[in-house]
Write a protein that holds these residues in place. Sequence first.
Motif, PDB file in Angstrom:
ATOM      1  N   TYR A  65       0.139  -1.790  12.282  1.00 44.90           N
ATOM      2  CA  TYR A  65       0.479  -1.578  10.952  1.00 44.90           C
ATOM      3  C   TYR A  65       2.103  -2.408  11.176  1.00 44.90           C
ATOM      4  O   TYR A  65       2.163  -2.920   9.645  1.00 44.90           O
ATOM      5  N   GLY A  66       3.041  -2.293  11.615  1.00 44.64           N
ATOM      6  CA  GLY A  66       3.988  -2.696  11.948  1.00 44.64           C
ATOM      7  C   GLY A  66       5.152  -2.008  11.089  1.00 44.64           C
ATOM      8  O   GLY A  66       5.971  -2.402  11.705  1.00 44.64           O
ATOM      9  N   PHE A  67       4.536  -1.097  10.685  1.00 44.62           N
ATOM     10  CA  PHE A  67       6.228   0.030   9.883  1.00 44.62           C
ATOM     11  C   PHE A  67       5.665   1.050  10.544  1.00 44.62           C
ATOM     12  O   PHE A  67       6.174   1.874   9.467  1.00 44.62           O
ATOM     13  N   PRO A  68       6.087   1.922  11.625  1.00 47.78           N
ATOM     14  CA  PRO A  68       5.576   3.393  12.090  1.00 47.78           C
ATOM     15  C   PRO A  68       6.613   3.723  11.814  1.00 47.78           C
ATOM     16  O   PRO A  68       8.204   3.358  11.978  1.00 47.78           O
ATOM     17  N   ARG A  70       7.870   5.169   8.352  1.00 47.84           N
ATOM     18  CA  ARG A  70       8.274   4.661   7.790  1.00 47.84           C
ATOM     19  C   ARG A  70       7.703   5.045   6.336  1.00 47.84           C
ATOM     20  O   ARG A  70       7.732   5.171   5.089  1.00 47.84           O
TER      21      ARG A  70
ATOM     22  N   GLU B 180       9.365  -5.791   9.763  1.00 49.64           N
ATOM     23  CA  GLU B 180       8.569  -4.592   9.608  1.00 49.64           C
ATOM     24  C   GLU B 180       8.393  -4.632   7.957  1.00 49.64           C
ATOM     25  O   GLU B 180       7.866  -4.056   7.723  1.00 49.64           O
ATOM     26  N   MET B 183       5.919  -7.130   7.761  1.00 44.08           N
ATOM     27  CA  MET B 183       3.891  -6.119   8.402  1.00 44.08           C
ATOM     28  C   MET B 183       3.996  -6.170   6.515  1.00 44.08           C
ATOM     29  O   MET B 183       3.158  -6.038   6.064  1.00 44.08           O
ATOM     30  N   ASN B 237      11.894   2.781   1.440  1.00 44.57           N
ATOM     31  CA  ASN B 237      11.232   3.322   3.325  1.00 44.57           C
ATOM     32  C   ASN B 237      12.244   3.005   3.908  1.00 44.57           C
ATOM     33  O   ASN B 237      12.143   3.641   4.812  1.00 44.57           O
TER      34      ASN B 237
END
Lengths: 283, 312
Positions: A65-68, A70, B180, B183, B237
């Motif tokens: 998903y591209g935003f580990p 978070r 990020e 995305m 976040n």
Amino acid sequence: MQDLYLENKNRILSVKDLPTLPAVLDEVTELVQDPGSSIDQIAKVISKDQVLSAKVLKMVNSPIYGFPRRIGTIQHALVLLGFNVIRGLIISNSVFDIMTKNMVGLWEHSLGCAIACAGIAREADLKDPEEYSVAGLLHDLGKLVSIIQLPEIKEEVDALVQEKDITYYQAEKEVMGFAHDRINAWLADHWNLPLRLREGLVWHHRPKSAQHYPEVACVVHLGDFLARIFQVGNSGDDQVNYLDKYVFKVLNLHQDKLEKAIEHLDSELVELRGFSPVATEGG
Amino acid sequence: MPKLENHIFLISADAELYTLLKSTCSYAHWTVFERGRGAIELLFNNPPDLLIVDSRMPDLQGMELIRIFKSENVYRQVPVVICLDREEVAAGPDLAAIEVDDFLVKPLDVDESRLRLELIMARASWELDANPLTKLPGNTSIIHKIQDMLDRKLEFALAYADLDNFKSFNDKYGFSRGDEVLMMTARVIVNTIRAFAGMESFVGHVGGDDFVFIVPPDKAESVCAMLVQNFDSIVPNFYDPQDLKQGGIHSSTRDGRASFFPLMAISIAVIFNRNGELTHYGEASEKAMNLKSVAKKEPGSSYVLDRRQPSG
């Protein structure tokens, strides 16, 4: 010894599936089959189950998903995953046969702790109480995973708790050389959970060791304590854990606020008793 | 969805193969070369939409020709198909090494070949245009989609969205953390829109922090409101705790002046095509761009809907 440690760690991390409460699974399956259901409705139900919550967070924090690391709340996770993915995730879950009595106890304890954490976070004026609630819900995930992945060790731990009248935590350490807090660390790293959540899961027994987000570890430490005092469910032993007064300092929580948090827990727990975790219908 | 003007380039000395292939895609414009060497210059100057190469040729090996063509970055997006016979297939050639996109086996089956070639061309257009980060449709698809809806005189709401303070975030935290956020934004837009408009919606990624989406006109306002709410609740976040605490990023400009950038926000401008009022893509996008400057003036996330009634 080192080999055994590694072997146990590998067995823990190779966990493929975990049991979900049948009642929760039924409820959420019904919701995802109705396109009119809202994310809020689904989030509320998933938040009752530590396994579904963990699965949702693991998925949204996966590198695909591209935003580990978070996303730490179910509400946010569901917005980012979307209805389609959630439905796929839910319908691929099946009911486990081995939902034993002590596992149901662990569920109730986890949910009780989640409710307590949300109340404490609110009274301590912390932002996003839901994050603390998730940390409370997942704080004993390591216990559950070890029951599934290392069943022979679980029997030894249970026997030792009985025999020596010690906590499950102490018994885990005697039998395995590590306890569920260590397992939580492995899982949190393996699943790319956010650092805030990780701190709550890993340091709920030793809040002083939480370096980055001490307030999360402190809230879960106190939440775990309250859930035990109120005897919500069962987390593997009949002990009340040692309460580190350090948490009151970190959370700046005075007696009146603590009392409020306890009142909140008390009234919420009445609601929880009406929620039968195992029966799929009728209760 | 094969276009009429598709240009297919075939390199083969086998006249029968040509007749057969041509019958599968008779609507396309075909160029046929019998020899590999002579074809290369034309190929380089005028790359086709699809290149089909017969592996058995008198002069240059088909594989070698494909390798030459595909090793240049500017030609890589052209889909290339190699025609092999049974014997060659059995030998197990390393097709991935020459980066060929697909293969056909001689003798060809007409129906199967047609399906295969159409799919190869469609796939190439999706892959070429997709945004490399979010994999959402890019500019070419966005323009086609909008122009197609305008030509069909459909009623729709067209929204342009971008992020405020994205640049300062990128400057402070670096590109990978900026990615990020992009995305996340893509997921939020796609899911929020689907929740309201189902599959009759479209989301494209123009590039950077610019996104476009199309929804039915009656859904536009609720989509925007929910989008703002979802974005604002998730974006914190992505900041470090100390910046979160102070509500944004402190940084200094090149001349040393200190400046403060609040948390990122989403700005959305929505225009409506009612009664076939708009005719051209350029017109639609210009109108939306003008409107977005209005949305941008608001601090924090906001959306502006074009309420003007069509003239006449």
